[in-house]
Design a protein around this motif. Structure first.
Motif, PDB file in Angstrom:
ATOM      1  N   GLY A  97       0.558  -1.101  -0.149  1.00 36.35           N
ATOM      2  CA  GLY A  97      -0.222  -0.056   0.084  1.00 36.35           C
ATOM      3  C   GLY A  97       0.834   1.300   0.128  1.00 36.35           C
ATOM      4  N   GLY A  98       1.491   1.719   1.062  1.00 40.82           N
ATOM      5  CA  GLY A  98       2.131   2.969   1.232  1.00 40.82           C
ATOM      6  C   GLY A  98       3.721   2.751   1.030  1.00 40.82           C
ATOM      7  N   GLY A  99       4.013   1.408   0.244  1.00 38.07           N
ATOM      8  CA  GLY A  99       5.643   1.480   0.175  1.00 38.07           C
ATOM      9  C   GLY A  99       6.191   2.048  -0.983  1.00 38.07           C
ATOM     10  N   MET A 100       5.675   3.157  -1.446  1.00 37.30           N
ATOM     11  CA  MET A 100       6.254   3.931  -2.601  1.00 37.30           C
ATOM     12  C   MET A 100       6.996   5.140  -2.204  1.00 37.30           C
ATOM     13  N   SER A 101       8.203   5.256  -2.897  1.00 39.01           N
ATOM     14  CA  SER A 101       8.802   6.637  -2.663  1.00 39.01           C
ATOM     15  C   SER A 101       8.474   7.640  -3.560  1.00 39.01           C
ATOM     16  N   PRO A 102       8.588   9.035  -3.416  1.00 38.97           N
ATOM     17  CA  PRO A 102       8.191   9.963  -4.302  1.00 38.97           C
ATOM     18  C   PRO A 102       8.890   9.857  -5.602  1.00 38.97           C
ATOM     19  N   TRP A 103       9.936   9.082  -6.048  1.00 43.75           N
ATOM     20  CA  TRP A 103      10.580   8.877  -7.443  1.00 43.75           C
ATOM     21  C   TRP A 103      10.278   7.445  -7.667  1.00 43.75           C
ATOM     22  N   ASN A 104       9.236   7.009  -7.128  1.00 47.06           N
ATOM     23  CA  ASN A 104       8.483   5.728  -7.790  1.00 47.06           C
ATOM     24  C   ASN A 104       9.240   4.410  -7.936  1.00 47.06           C
TER      25      ASN A 104
ATOM     26  N   VAL B   5       5.974   1.352   4.798  1.00 47.82           N
ATOM     27  CA  VAL B   5       6.510   2.766   4.614  1.00 47.82           C
ATOM     28  C   VAL B   5       5.561   3.728   4.392  1.00 47.82           C
ATOM     29  N   ALA B   6       5.659   4.830   4.794  1.00 53.03           N
ATOM     30  CA  ALA B   6       4.948   6.103   4.278  1.00 53.03           C
ATOM     31  C   ALA B   6       5.830   7.146   3.948  1.00 53.03           C
ATOM     32  N   VAL B   7       5.355   8.252   3.095  1.00 55.49           N
ATOM     33  CA  VAL B   7       6.262   9.474   3.245  1.00 55.49           C
ATOM     34  C   VAL B   7       5.502  10.830   3.004  1.00 55.49           C
ATOM     35  N   ASP B   8       6.121  11.744   3.716  1.00 59.13           N
ATOM     36  CA  ASP B   8       5.608  13.037   3.609  1.00 59.13           C
ATOM     37  C   ASP B   8       6.491  13.778   2.632  1.00 59.13           C
ATOM     38  N   ASN B   9       6.135  14.145   1.440  1.00 60.77           N
ATOM     39  CA  ASN B   9       6.830  14.844   0.559  1.00 60.77           C
ATOM     40  C   ASN B   9       6.483  16.323   0.242  1.00 60.77           C
ATOM     41  N   THR B  10       6.111  16.849   1.434  1.00 59.33           N
ATOM     42  CA  THR B  10       5.641  18.305   1.259  1.00 59.33           C
ATOM     43  C   THR B  10       6.877  19.095   1.101  1.00 59.33           C
TER      44      THR B  10
ATOM     45  N   PRO C 141      12.360  14.739   1.696  1.00 60.22           N
ATOM     46  CA  PRO C 141      11.140  14.115   2.036  1.00 60.22           C
ATOM     47  C   PRO C 141      11.381  13.361   3.432  1.00 60.22           C
ATOM     48  N   VAL C 142      10.246  13.047   4.142  1.00 59.73           N
ATOM     49  CA  VAL C 142      10.152  12.455   5.405  1.00 59.73           C
ATOM     50  C   VAL C 142       9.633  11.121   5.468  1.00 59.73           C
TER      51      VAL C 142
ATOM     52  N   ALA D 298       4.703   3.259  22.626  1.00 59.53           N
ATOM     53  CA  ALA D 298       4.265   2.380  21.650  1.00 59.53           C
ATOM     54  C   ALA D 298       3.185   1.085  22.257  1.00 59.53           C
ATOM     55  N   ALA D 299       4.036   0.614  23.442  1.00 63.89           N
ATOM     56  CA  ALA D 299       3.223  -0.321  24.366  1.00 63.89           C
ATOM     57  C   ALA D 299       2.033   0.262  24.898  1.00 63.89           C
ATOM     58  N   SER D 300       2.138   1.418  25.413  1.00 63.00           N
ATOM     59  CA  SER D 300       1.015   1.960  26.059  1.00 63.00           C
ATOM     60  C   SER D 300       0.040   2.422  25.270  1.00 63.00           C
ATOM     61  N   HIS D 301       0.107   3.013  23.895  1.00 65.40           N
ATOM     62  CA  HIS D 301      -0.935   3.445  23.034  1.00 65.40           C
ATOM     63  C   HIS D 301      -1.169   2.876  21.576  1.00 65.40           C
ATOM     64  N   TYR D 302       0.122   2.541  20.922  1.00 62.48           N
ATOM     65  CA  TYR D 302      -0.122   1.950  19.478  1.00 62.48           C
ATOM     66  C   TYR D 302       0.579   0.856  19.407  1.00 62.48           C
ATOM     67  N   PRO D 303       0.355  -0.494  20.081  1.00 61.85           N
ATOM     68  CA  PRO D 303       1.208  -1.775  20.030  1.00 61.85           C
ATOM     69  C   PRO D 303       0.748  -2.343  18.523  1.00 61.85           C
ATOM     70  N   ASN D 304       1.808  -2.849  17.857  1.00 60.37           N
ATOM     71  CA  ASN D 304       1.859  -3.679  16.526  1.00 60.37           C
ATOM     72  C   ASN D 304       1.217  -2.835  15.447  1.00 60.37           C
ATOM     73  N   THR D 305       1.826  -1.762  15.445  1.00 62.20           N
ATOM     74  CA  THR D 305       1.417  -0.826  14.004  1.00 62.20           C
ATOM     75  C   THR D 305       1.703  -1.642  12.878  1.00 62.20           C
ATOM     76  N   GLU D 306       0.603  -1.389  11.837  1.00 65.45           N
ATOM     77  CA  GLU D 306       0.802  -2.014  10.582  1.00 65.45           C
ATOM     78  C   GLU D 306       0.964  -0.793   9.431  1.00 65.45           C
ATOM     79  N   GLY D 307      -0.478  -0.784   8.634  1.00 67.55           N
ATOM     80  CA  GLY D 307      -0.614  -0.079   7.565  1.00 67.55           C
ATOM     81  C   GLY D 307      -0.516   1.624   7.979  1.00 67.55           C
ATOM     82  N   ILE D 308       0.022   2.149   6.941  1.00 62.41           N
ATOM     83  CA  ILE D 308       0.465   3.687   7.274  1.00 62.41           C
ATOM     84  C   ILE D 308       0.444   4.607   5.922  1.00 62.41           C
ATOM     85  N   ILE D 309      -0.025   5.511   5.942  1.00 54.17           N
ATOM     86  CA  ILE D 309      -0.181   6.378   4.635  1.00 54.17           C
ATOM     87  C   ILE D 309      -0.020   7.983   5.314  1.00 54.17           C
ATOM     88  N   CYS D 310       0.600   8.872   4.349  1.00 58.38           N
ATOM     89  CA  CYS D 310       0.537  10.336   4.750  1.00 58.38           C
ATOM     90  C   CYS D 310      -0.002  11.158   3.734  1.00 58.38           C
TER      91      CYS D 310
END
Length: 572
Positions: free
Chosen positions: A313-320, A364-369, A374-375, A430-442
């Motif tokens: 899903g989110g594993g693309m870089s800004p340079w494709n 992975v996700a990227v913020d290309n603002t 890029p972040v 992470a253990a307290s609020h966001y354990p086992n993170t998976e999908g991510i987009i920006c």
């Protein structure tokens, strides 16, 4: 009877009915004329003027439906109505006036002239006058029709289009014309010139509005339930050779434990990039290649020798390029070039995203603002897996291999957060609020990611450094259910529709689900409850670059499915 017709068509609703004696008394000699004094006195009394004529008497049944009761005759003979006479002209004293609907004043003769003459007004032959009027009306209508018809023909010729939808057969001329006749057209619209080359896709049917999950139907061949308005087909099966559009098959069998996303190619085609989540060095990345018409033309390995390559899903870089993460102890995030014409095509390389010690990374996700810096954000599927933030020093292939700076997500009180260099503080958060993170987009300075164990979707505002969250599938509308763990997420048209798409891990009917801008969830497709995919996981959700095709698969079963709209239009 013609006189009666003219009375009604003239709009006269004030008929006065006379008996025989009343008619005789109202009509002075001669019988066919009316005197000026009689007309004047009738006008003064606001009564209709009547004259006796030779018109045959009408039977009483003629007025059977008249709302006014007939006046009985003095003799009681049963003949209540002798005659009904309309004075077509009545000359009154000046100034002239009509007696409402009862008396009509001629516009071509002055009342003053008749008064000076002191004589009688010659009665009009009603039948002849009516014939004359009807003839004039018919001639006028026919003339108007000819004018409109002529103008329509001229306009049609100017616009090179027919003026009628029905072809007109013309009479043959007495001698042949110098040029061949053209066939009549049968359309109201001008013909379009053909394009110089065929279109990439067939003409789409009219757009059909539908809602995901409003109604699901069962595809027994695929073992799925899918939203009405969509059609699915299987395009690959783990362990089997891929069939190409030309009828040939791939030399390599389709890989197992798939996941994936899509990269566009310079020639207008695209690659469905799919990870292989196999252990012990049997993982990697594979590419299913499509031409610009969306037809499969190739399948090949792009990365081998790695383990448990995960994420999508989110594993693309800004340079494709594609970034594939290893979900194994000490795993790394690899950069893969799908473009066969790129110098890095056959040189996949581990990036700096996973750090020196590596981890069990997901995607992975990227913020290309800021395109010059890029972040990148990386999720980790561990109960205390910190969410990583890597700020690159440049862009392009080398930006992920040289320089950069890594920080980690830490939640604070009051729904605030910060990026810290203290990895231990981030693990605790992470253990307290966001354990086992998976999908991510920006998208537009908002970071979306899921913690699958708690079934939570997080929204991080990267500008004001605040966050909100919600339970996934908590407000599901329509048929289906989203009760199991969210996995990968992708976006589609977030600027307008604000749709998020989710894959699902586990349950008796794992599916693909959609969230709209109001926070409502819908089931796009799922396995038949308790069917062949029970306990499986949906993976590899992705759109083709033109948004006409949607892809997803069932990981354990090894089935890759392509979905399209029945009306041929783009998704959203």
């Amino acid at each position: 009877m013609l006189s009666s017709f003219i009375i009604c068509s003239s709009g006269c609703h004030h008929d006065h009915v006379f008996d025989e004696d009343e008619a005789d008394a109202a009509a002075p000699a001669p019988a066919a004329a009316i005197s000026y004094s009689t007309a004047a006195s009738a006008a003064a009394a606001n009564q209709p003027t009547a004259i006796s004529t030779a018109t045959p008497m009408l039977a009483p049944s003629t007025y059977a439906n008249n709302t006014r009761s007939p006046v009985p005759s003095d003799g009681g003979s049963g003949e209540d109505i002798r005659s009904i006479i309309v004075a077509e002209k009545a000359v009154l004293s000046s100034p002239s006036r009509s007696l409402l609907d009862k008396t009509f004043v001629s516009s071509d003769e002055s009342s003053q002239g008749d008064e000076e003459a002191g004589g009688f007004v010659k009665p009009l032959d009603v039948k002849d006058e009516n014939r004359r009027r009807m003839m004039m009306i018919a001639i006028g209508c026919f003339a108007a029709f000819l004018i409109v018809l002529g103008e329509s023909i001229l306009v049609g010729k100017r616009k090179n289009q027919s003026f009628l939808a029905i072809p007109v057969t013309m009479e043959p001329s007495s001698s042949p014309s110098s040029t061949p006749s053209t066939s009549p057209t049968t359309t109201n619209f001008p013909s379009l010139q053909p394009t110089s080359s065929p279109s990439a896709f067939p003409s789409a049917a009219p757009f059909v509005l539908f809602t995901y999950g409003e109604s699901l139907y069962t595809d027994n061949d695929l073992g799925i339930q899918i939203s009405v308005g969509l059609t699915a087909r299987q395009i690959a099966q783990s362990g089997s050779r891929v069939r190409y559009a030309n009828g040939e098959r791939s030399s390599r069998r389709y890989h197992g434990m798939m996941d994936g996303g899509v990269a566009q190619l310079p020639d207008g085609g695209y690659t469905y990039l799919s990870n292989a989540e196999e252990p012990d060095g049997d993982g990697g990345v594979y590419g299913l290649y499509f031409n610009k018409d969306g037809k499969i033309i190739d399948y090949k390995a792009l990365l081998t020798g790695t383990s448990r390559n995960c994420g999508g899903g989110g594993g693309m870089s800004p340079w494709n390029t594609w970034i594939s993460c290893e979900e194994v102890g000490g795993g790394q995030c690899w950069q893969v070039e799908p473009n066969p014409d790129s110098p890095n095509h056959n040189s996949p390389k581990a990036t700096l995203l996973g750090g020196r010690n590596g981890g069990e990374y997901e995607t992975v996700a990227v913020d290309n603002t800021n395109e010059n810096k890029p972040v990148f954000f990386v999720t980790e599927d561990l109960s205390d897996g910190e969410l990583r933030r890597f700020e690159a020093d440049g862009n392009g292939w080398d930006a992920l291999h040289v320089g950069g700076r890594t920080t980690y997500l830490q939640f604070l009180s009051g729904n605030r957060f910060r990026w810290t260099s203290n990895i231990e503080a981030a693990k605790y958060s992470a253990a307290s609020h966001y354990p086992n993170t998976e999908g991510i987009i920006c998208h537009n300075s908002t970071l979306y990611f899921v913690a699958k164990v708690t079934r939570t979707l997080f929204f991080l505002d990267l500008n004001d450094m605040t966050y909100t969250s919600e339970l996934t599938g908590s407000s599901l509308v329509g048929q289906g259910a989203f009760n199991s763990q969210p996995d990968q997420i992708i976006e589609s048209d977030l600027d307008e529709r604000k749709y998020l798409y989710f894959s699902e891990d586990g349950g008796s009917a794992p599916g693909v689900h959609v969230r709209d801008r109001e926070g409502k969830y819908y089931t796009m497709a799922r396995g038949v409850p308790g069917g062949r995919y029970s306990g499986d996981e949906t993976v590899g959700i992705a759109f083709s670059p033109d948004r006409r095709k949607f892809y997803f698969g069932f990981q354990d079963a090894g089935v890759l499915i392509e979905v399209s709209r029945d009306d041929g239009h783009k998704f959203n």
